[in-house]
Design an enzyme around this catalytic site. Sequence first.
Site, PDB file in Angstrom:
ATOM      1  N   HIS A 240       0.803  -1.242   0.142  1.00  0.00           N
ATOM      2  CA  HIS A 240       0.036   0.051  -0.148  1.00  0.00           C
ATOM      3  C   HIS A 240       0.907   1.080   0.005  1.00  0.00           C
ATOM      4  CE1 HIS A 240      -3.061   2.939   1.391  1.00  0.00           C
ATOM      5  NE2 HIS A 240      -3.842   1.988   0.782  1.00  0.00           N
TER       6      HIS A 240
ATOM      7  N   ASP B 161      -8.098  -4.544  -0.839  1.00  0.00           N
ATOM      8  CA  ASP B 161      -8.446  -4.929  -2.177  1.00  0.00           C
ATOM      9  C   ASP B 161      -8.303  -6.248  -2.346  1.00  0.00           C
ATOM     10  OD1 ASP B 161      -9.042  -2.033  -2.763  1.00  0.00           O
ATOM     11  OD2 ASP B 161      -6.861  -1.930  -2.818  1.00  0.00           O
TER      12      ASP B 161
END
Length: 436
Positions: free
Chosen positions: A312, A370
């Site tokens: 991320h 995700d």
Amino acid sequence: MDAKTGANIKTGKFVVGDRDTTFPIYEGTIGPSVIDIGKFYAETGMFTYDPGYTSTGSCESKITYIDGDEGILLYRGYPIEQLAEHGDFLETCYLLLYGELPTAAQKADFDNRVTHHTMVHEQMSRFYQGFRRDAHPMAVMTGCVGALSAFYHDSTDISDPTQRMIASIRMIAKMPTIAAMAYKYSIGQPFIYPKNDLDYATNFLRMCFAVPCEEYKPNAVLARAMDRIFILHADHEQNASTSTVRLAGSSGANPFACIAAGCACLWGPAHGGANEAALNMLREIGKPERIPEYIRRAKDKNDSFRLMGFGHRVYKHYDPRAKIMQKTCHEVLSEIGVKDDPLLDVALELERIALHDDYFIEKKLYPNIDFYSGITLKAMGFPTTMFTVLFAVARTVGWISQWKEMIEDPHQKIGRPRQLYTGATQRDYVPISRRK
């Protein structure tokens, strides 16, 4: 230390050429301090250069805090894990908007106000018909959100606190309806109107999946999963779409236009489309036995393959939302009777290998939200084209809270980044007859 009054200001010294300059340092309640470089150009004759704003604080905010190194996400000081486990989405909306968790009376009043604003103007149903039948739902949604200012121009005066709050409630209430209508339009089914006796998540699922020819039976497990997904995506500090909303709002644009700008930014595959990319990657891998092959490819700098759903921009530790999303994913698959989902098998084995592989540990490539959200939404019946739309429904409260905070900040000014110009220097116009 008050960043606005300047009390007890610390300073940092810059040496630029043969000149020393000092700038104030402000401390937040938690997190890194910031150096105020607002007068850097005036003092040095130079601009700072920070592509992507990765080291730049663009605003002062009291809404969301992220510690990427420790894997912490706080909404108004409350850990995301506690809100997702014990609260519901509208309670989170109230918290983000007003700064505190509501009392029972405040919660009932807020829920009632949102519930009774879920209908959209009837003329908007004809607005949808202007789009091609195969238009992407996110394209439809972005256009419809931008059109809200034409239907609700009684709440576009940003200088009026009452109108600002009405616009905020309208956006939170109407986004699920607009999203569900975009979905129904994309599959050629009639629009389903909201029902005031249903909670926020159940109402949304009904508007998406009910049909006029039979009674819709709500599923409490799926509704809770949807509500939790909304909570996990409600806000995420100064990300690309939120910064877009703030930048658009800094010009004085109405809130509906600002949220439409946020939707357009969110549509980018590097932002809101990441869960779809992760799902496509799991499909490409296909089965757990092929994972070692793809792990080798991911480590090869000359191979174009990239593991999606890992790592991320901010989190350098396990994404706290991913843990909650993993649990939610299992609950959904169990509820709908999916015992052996190939995608989930690949996801779990890929996660196990990645969390024990030196390459991933060294680079801190932990699974993010995700990684699991795509599988969950697919299991609930949503096509991949709706994933970003659902993200936008959830993020609306974050956008509108950030917009409202910016508008109410007396030190707010229009955004105007500077640049490092590398184009041609000044030159004279040459008539076309003399050009070679």
